[in-house]
Scaffold this motif. Structure first.
Motif, PDB file in Angstrom:
ATOM      1  N   THR A   1     -25.055  62.111  78.611  1.00 12.71           N
ATOM      2  CA  THR A   1     -25.763  62.105  77.392  1.00 12.71           C
ATOM      3  C   THR A   1     -25.536  60.983  76.511  1.00 12.71           C
ATOM      4  OG1 THR A   1     -25.322  64.704  77.461  1.00 12.71           O
ATOM      5  CG2 THR A   1     -26.147  63.743  75.373  1.00 12.71           C
ATOM      6  N   ALA A   2     -24.114  60.505  76.481  1.00 12.58           N
ATOM      7  CA  ALA A   2     -23.750  59.552  75.482  1.00 12.58           C
ATOM      8  C   ALA A   2     -24.487  58.016  76.087  1.00 12.58           C
ATOM      9  CB  ALA A   2     -22.066  59.269  75.470  1.00 12.58           C
ATOM     10  N   TYR A   3     -24.227  57.935  77.436  1.00 13.09           N
ATOM     11  CA  TYR A   3     -24.963  56.641  77.917  1.00 13.09           C
ATOM     12  C   TYR A   3     -26.532  56.601  77.654  1.00 13.09           C
ATOM     13  CZ  TYR A   3     -20.931  55.117  80.276  1.00 13.09           C
ATOM     14  OH  TYR A   3     -19.443  54.682  80.680  1.00 13.09           O
ATOM     15  N   PHE A   4     -27.186  58.082  77.529  1.00 12.10           N
ATOM     16  CA  PHE A   4     -28.638  57.992  77.521  1.00 12.10           C
ATOM     17  C   PHE A   4     -28.894  57.331  75.910  1.00 12.10           C
ATOM     18  CE2 PHE A   4     -32.615  59.462  75.908  1.00 12.10           C
ATOM     19  CZ  PHE A   4     -33.254  59.131  77.176  1.00 12.10           C
ATOM     20  N   VAL A   5     -28.059  57.956  75.101  1.00 19.70           N
ATOM     21  CA  VAL A   5     -28.394  57.356  73.713  1.00 19.70           C
ATOM     22  C   VAL A   5     -28.068  55.774  73.513  1.00 19.70           C
ATOM     23  CG1 VAL A   5     -27.392  57.840  71.401  1.00 19.70           C
ATOM     24  CG2 VAL A   5     -27.609  59.764  72.912  1.00 19.70           C
TER      25      VAL A   5
ATOM     26  N   THR B   1     -35.144  62.547  79.575  1.00 19.87           N
ATOM     27  CA  THR B   1     -36.317  63.085  78.433  1.00 19.87           C
ATOM     28  C   THR B   1     -36.935  64.272  79.166  1.00 19.87           C
ATOM     29  OG1 THR B   1     -37.553  61.314  79.730  1.00 19.87           O
ATOM     30  CG2 THR B   1     -36.527  60.617  77.747  1.00 19.87           C
ATOM     31  N   TYR B   2     -37.280  64.424  80.262  1.00 19.78           N
ATOM     32  CA  TYR B   2     -38.166  65.414  80.922  1.00 19.78           C
ATOM     33  C   TYR B   2     -37.358  66.588  80.868  1.00 19.78           C
ATOM     34  CZ  TYR B   2     -35.177  64.392  84.935  1.00 19.78           C
ATOM     35  OH  TYR B   2     -34.001  64.219  85.724  1.00 19.78           O
ATOM     36  N   GLN B   3     -36.340  66.554  80.746  1.00 16.80           N
ATOM     37  CA  GLN B   3     -35.551  68.125  80.926  1.00 16.80           C
ATOM     38  C   GLN B   3     -35.844  69.280  79.712  1.00 16.80           C
ATOM     39  OE1 GLN B   3     -31.434  66.622  81.337  1.00 16.80           O
ATOM     40  NE2 GLN B   3     -31.509  66.784  83.523  1.00 16.80           N
ATOM     41  N   ARG B   4     -36.080  68.461  78.369  1.00 18.83           N
ATOM     42  CA  ARG B   4     -36.536  69.340  77.455  1.00 18.83           C
ATOM     43  C   ARG B   4     -37.060  68.720  76.502  1.00 18.83           C
ATOM     44  NH1 ARG B   4     -32.471  73.671  75.151  1.00 18.83           N
ATOM     45  NH2 ARG B   4     -32.506  74.185  77.289  1.00 18.83           N
ATOM     46  N   TYR B   5     -38.474  68.893  76.274  1.00 17.42           N
ATOM     47  CA  TYR B   5     -39.326  68.013  75.321  1.00 17.42           C
ATOM     48  C   TYR B   5     -40.708  68.807  74.958  1.00 17.42           C
ATOM     49  CZ  TYR B   5     -42.443  67.159  79.183  1.00 17.42           C
ATOM     50  OH  TYR B   5     -43.452  67.251  80.038  1.00 17.42           O
ATOM     51  N   PHE B   6     -41.161  68.259  73.745  1.00 15.85           N
ATOM     52  CA  PHE B   6     -42.524  68.988  73.485  1.00 15.85           C
ATOM     53  C   PHE B   6     -43.329  67.767  73.111  1.00 15.85           C
ATOM     54  CE2 PHE B   6     -42.140  68.309  68.760  1.00 15.85           C
ATOM     55  CZ  PHE B   6     -40.947  68.089  68.453  1.00 15.85           C
TER      56      PHE B   6
ATOM     57  N   HIS C   1     -35.119  65.952  73.660  1.00 12.80           N
ATOM     58  CA  HIS C   1     -33.628  66.839  72.998  1.00 12.80           C
ATOM     59  C   HIS C   1     -32.489  66.086  72.910  1.00 12.80           C
ATOM     60  CE1 HIS C   1     -31.637  68.055  76.878  1.00 12.80           C
ATOM     61  NE2 HIS C   1     -32.335  67.053  77.070  1.00 12.80           N
ATOM     62  N   ILE C   2     -32.596  64.588  73.069  1.00 13.12           N
ATOM     63  CA  ILE C   2     -31.237  64.008  72.910  1.00 13.12           C
ATOM     64  C   ILE C   2     -31.559  62.974  71.843  1.00 13.12           C
ATOM     65  CG2 ILE C   2     -29.626  62.363  74.319  1.00 13.12           C
ATOM     66  CD1 ILE C   2     -30.941  63.382  76.842  1.00 13.12           C
ATOM     67  N   ILE C   3     -30.629  63.298  70.762  1.00 12.21           N
ATOM     68  CA  ILE C   3     -30.705  62.759  69.673  1.00 12.21           C
ATOM     69  C   ILE C   3     -29.989  61.829  69.441  1.00 12.21           C
ATOM     70  CG2 ILE C   3     -30.663  63.386  67.091  1.00 12.21           C
ATOM     71  CD1 ILE C   3     -32.802  64.972  68.524  1.00 12.21           C
TER      72      ILE C   3
END
Ligand code: AMP
Ligand code: MG
Length: 333
Positions: free
Chosen positions: A278-282, A232-237, A246-248
């Motif tokens: 990415t997939a496991y995060f989702v 989550t911390y790699q790209r966010y606002f 950024h992981i949707i």
């Protein structure tokens, strides 16, 4: 005496020209900083070869660069597109991971990632009505691909952000092998590849970042392996005090919201590690533990929002968490 002196000079000269040391080169590409650290002679052309590869992969997979092949595919507006074999091959591999993860990896998400402004950097929460319409355009099962002929439905577009750096990593590793490099560390944003061992023969030590901190949450030893983190911390606002990363999740069109802060995958394949992180995060913790049981050759480290760390038993002995961290070992059973 003269002969001895000559021999010494030759040894010194050849020792000098053959001496290898770690050299580093940094490039900005794929929206991130890429650092290559390679054990090599000072006159080695390895960095030119690696940079050429970065340019080539970027020209194939960038969704934002108007000169790229993916950009042209995304403009094809429902028509059949004749792709290069490489691009077709990457897409087929992505679709296979999409199947394996029940759509958690979805390369057809570009209309939605764009609506959030993640590719452009113009981050914002999308309008609900617009998002609802865009959600009709993200079905990866609608991607038609036969050999190198690709057809998307009108309005569909692909985003290879979840796999591009992993794919590039594997291509760089091929070059290191061809050039008979014995030791290197590749850092492509959150994607690390530990190539060979360190010069002294010991394994590389890779730090896994503590989310939203400069500290290291855990250290892992690695040899000839990719260690790839999605977090989550790699790209966010932030808006109204809430963080949007950024992981949707394709089911909601919103950032995946579960107990996880990051997932790290350890695999000999950079592509597989990137796609699955990415997939496991989702998928979240429980579903991805079940998925790992079908995929026991990879290692996984999950960092939870509460700071606890789960790690797969095949990493036991190579993995140590920062003092005071709650850790749980996940077994195959
Ligand atoms: P990574 O940093 O490898 O986890 O990839 C995240 C990037 O992949 C995002 O910045 C998007 O470009 C894209 N993306 C976001 N969510 C997904 C998803 N569920 N499946 C595939 N790609 C995604
Ligand atoms: Mg990824």
């Amino acid at each position: 005496m003269v002969l001895l002196l000559c021999l010494l000079l030759v040894t010194a000269a050849s020792g000098c020209s053959q001496r290898k040391e770690y050299q580093e080169s940094t490039v900005y590409a794929m929206d991130t900083i890429l650092t290559f650290q390679v054990l090599t002679d000072s006159d080695s052309g390895i960095f030119d070869l690696l940079r050429k590869e970065v340019d080539q992969v970027n020209l194939m997979l960038s969704a934002t660069d108007a000169g790229s092949e993916l950009y042209r595919l995304n403009q094809s507006d429902g028509k059949c597109f004749e792709a290069s074999e490489e691009l077709a091959d990457v897409i087929v591999r992505c679709l296979s991971v999409a199947k394996e993860t029940n759509g958690a990896l979805n390369i057809a998400l570009y209309p939605v990632t764009q609506a959030w402004g993640f590719p452009s950097g113009d981050y914002h929460i999308p309008n609900g009505e617009i998002l609802k319409e865009l959600m009709k355009k993200i079905d990866w099962e609608e991607i038609q691909i036969e050999q190198n002929q690709i057809q998307l439905l009108p309005g569909m577009a692909l985003d290879m952000g979840a796999v591009g750096k992993g794919y590039l990593t594997d291509r760089c590793v091929e070059i290191l092998k061809e050039q008979q490099i014995s030791s290197a560390l590749l850092k492509l944003g959150g994607n690390i590849y530990a190539y060979g061992t360190r010069e002294d023969g010991s394994a590389w030590r890779i730090g896994i970042q503590k989310p939203f901190s400069e500290e290291v949450a855990a250290v892992l030893t690695a040899k000839n392996e990719a260690v790839v983190t999605s977090g989550t911390y790699q790209r966010y606002f932030e808006e109204d005090g809430k963080k949007y990363h950024h992981i949707i999740d394709s089911a909601t069109g919103y950032p995946a919201d579960n107990e996880l802060e990051s997932v790290t995958i350890v695999s000999a394949s950079g592509f597989q590690a990137d796609a699955l992180s990415t997939a496991y995060f989702v998928m979240g913790l429980d579903a991805s533990i079940q998925a790992w049981k079908q995929n026991p050759d990879i290692g996984v480290i999950w960092i939870l929002k509460d700071g606890a760390i789960y790690y797969t038993e095949n990493l036991n002995g190579r993995f140590s968490a920062a003092e005071g961290t709650e850790t749980y070992m996940v077994r195959q059973e």
